[in-house]
Design a protein around this motif. Structure first.
Motif, PDB file in Angstrom:
ATOM      1  N   THR A  19       0.030  -0.893   0.391  1.00 52.09           N
ATOM      2  CA  THR A  19      -0.070   0.239  -0.185  1.00 52.09           C
ATOM      3  C   THR A  19       0.608   0.833  -0.020  1.00 52.09           C
ATOM      4  OG1 THR A  19       0.060  -0.220   2.340  1.00 52.09           O
ATOM      5  CG2 THR A  19      -1.908  -1.191   1.357  1.00 52.09           C
ATOM      6  N   ARG A  21       1.724   5.269  -2.207  1.00 51.16           N
ATOM      7  CA  ARG A  21       2.138   5.893  -3.284  1.00 51.16           C
ATOM      8  C   ARG A  21       2.950   6.542  -2.707  1.00 51.16           C
ATOM      9  NH1 ARG A  21      -0.048   9.289  -7.474  1.00 51.16           N
ATOM     10  NH2 ARG A  21       1.048  11.388  -7.544  1.00 51.16           N
ATOM     11  N   ASP A  22       4.704   6.903  -3.777  1.00 46.52           N
ATOM     12  CA  ASP A  22       5.642   6.890  -3.801  1.00 46.52           C
ATOM     13  C   ASP A  22       5.778   7.618  -5.452  1.00 46.52           C
ATOM     14  OD1 ASP A  22       8.642   6.985  -3.591  1.00 46.52           O
ATOM     15  OD2 ASP A  22       8.610   5.920  -1.727  1.00 46.52           O
ATOM     16  N   ASP A  23       6.309   9.073  -4.939  1.00 44.05           N
ATOM     17  CA  ASP A  23       6.608   9.718  -6.063  1.00 44.05           C
ATOM     18  C   ASP A  23       8.375  10.741  -5.791  1.00 44.05           C
ATOM     19  OD1 ASP A  23       6.279  11.050  -4.215  1.00 44.05           O
ATOM     20  OD2 ASP A  23       3.890  12.350  -5.259  1.00 44.05           O
ATOM     21  N   SER A  26       9.762  10.525  -8.993  1.00 41.87           N
ATOM     22  CA  SER A  26       9.195  10.595 -10.648  1.00 41.87           C
ATOM     23  C   SER A  26       9.537  12.024 -11.483  1.00 41.87           C
ATOM     24  CB  SER A  26       7.251  10.485 -10.409  1.00 41.87           C
ATOM     25  OG  SER A  26       7.508  11.910  -9.290  1.00 41.87           O
ATOM     26  N   PRO A  32       5.055   8.220 -10.514  1.00 40.06           N
ATOM     27  CA  PRO A  32       5.022   7.558  -8.899  1.00 40.06           C
ATOM     28  C   PRO A  32       4.164   6.255  -9.110  1.00 40.06           C
ATOM     29  CG  PRO A  32       3.937  10.148  -9.114  1.00 40.06           C
ATOM     30  CD  PRO A  32       3.801   9.327 -10.893  1.00 40.06           C
ATOM     31  N   TYR A  33       5.203   6.133  -8.168  1.00 34.81           N
ATOM     32  CA  TYR A  33       4.607   4.297  -7.742  1.00 34.81           C
ATOM     33  C   TYR A  33       3.224   4.063  -6.533  1.00 34.81           C
ATOM     34  CZ  TYR A  33       3.512  -0.008  -5.020  1.00 34.81           C
ATOM     35  OH  TYR A  33       2.801  -0.438  -4.204  1.00 34.81           O
ATOM     36  N   GLU A  34       2.531   3.590  -7.788  1.00 33.19           N
ATOM     37  CA  GLU A  34       0.955   3.715  -7.282  1.00 33.19           C
ATOM     38  C   GLU A  34       0.495   2.421  -7.677  1.00 33.19           C
ATOM     39  OE1 GLU A  34      -3.420   6.212  -7.368  1.00 33.19           O
ATOM     40  OE2 GLU A  34      -1.944   6.866  -8.319  1.00 33.19           O
ATOM     41  N   THR A  36      -2.116  -0.358  -7.639  1.00 29.68           N
ATOM     42  CA  THR A  36      -3.627  -0.812  -9.034  1.00 29.68           C
ATOM     43  C   THR A  36      -4.283  -0.967  -7.850  1.00 29.68           C
ATOM     44  OG1 THR A  36      -1.906  -1.913 -10.701  1.00 29.68           O
ATOM     45  CG2 THR A  36      -4.451  -2.020 -11.012  1.00 29.68           C
TER      46      THR A  36
END
Length: 200
Positions: A19, A21-23, A26, A32-34, A36
């Motif tokens: 879980t 988000r990681d930007d 980016s 960014p990592y988000e 699914t």
């Protein structure tokens, strides 16, 4: 069950932590990592489009959610590639505890340089990078297809207009199907869908 509860329930069941988000790394080309949403992955796995004999390539796999979930639900083999070393390490750590870890593999590499293995027949994208990079990546997939002709299906979750405009111009791909996900979230967002293209 709320979205957050579903996310935590699946993470616990799969014995992973995906879980958030990681930007931090980016930019205009790499997004960014988000992860699914699990509700979307449930719908994909229930569609029957991915099965035990398939080999899935997950572009911008992040912490490995798509790989662990689909390997568990469909029994497919899953290969994730990630360019951000810190996030890649999180996927590797998850692999050590995941109940489907042995059906997954992760590589630290840039998608545009990656040669697609001849056994890959499914590709998953959740807007991991710009359309400029996507062009190169699709050419890499098609190179693999020319070397070993097979039915390759490409799954695009929450696709941008730029992605779809480009994909419609690729002669070797055809639009195959769509998995509607609008009812899973408020707002009736047209982009809440998985668009499936395949080689022809």
């Amino acid at each position: 069950m709320s979205t957050e509860q579903l996310e935590n329930t699946w993470d616990k069941l799969l014995k992973v932590r995906t879980t958030g988000r990681d930007d931090s790394n980016s930019d205009q080309y790499k997004y960014p990592y988000e992860p699914t949403p699990y509700s979307v992955l449930e719908r994909l796995s229930n569609s029957g489009e991915i099965r035990k004999h398939n080999v899935l390539l997950d572009y911008g796999c992040g912490k490995g959610r798509v790989d662990f979930f689909l390997a568990y639900q469909t029994r497919c083999r899953s290969l994730g590639i990630e360019y951000d070393e810190r996030i890649y390490q999180a996927a590797i750590l998850n692999q050590t505890t995941a109940i489907s870890g042995r059906r997954t593999e992760f590589l630290l590499t840039n998608a545009e340089h990656y040669q697609v293995p001849r056994e890959v027949d499914c590709c998953f994208f959740f807007n991991p990078f710009s359309v400029e990079i996507l062009r190169t990546v699709v050419n890499r997939v098609l190179d693999s297809w020319y070397e070993n002709p097979r039915d390759i299906r490409m799954f695009f979750y929450y696709p941008s207009d730029e992605y779809l405009s480009y994909l419609m111009t690729v002669d070797q791909l055809e639009f195959y199907d769509e998995i509607d996900c609008r009812d899973l979230f408020p707002g009736n967002n047209e982009r809440e869908r998985i668009m499936i293209f395949r080689t022809v």
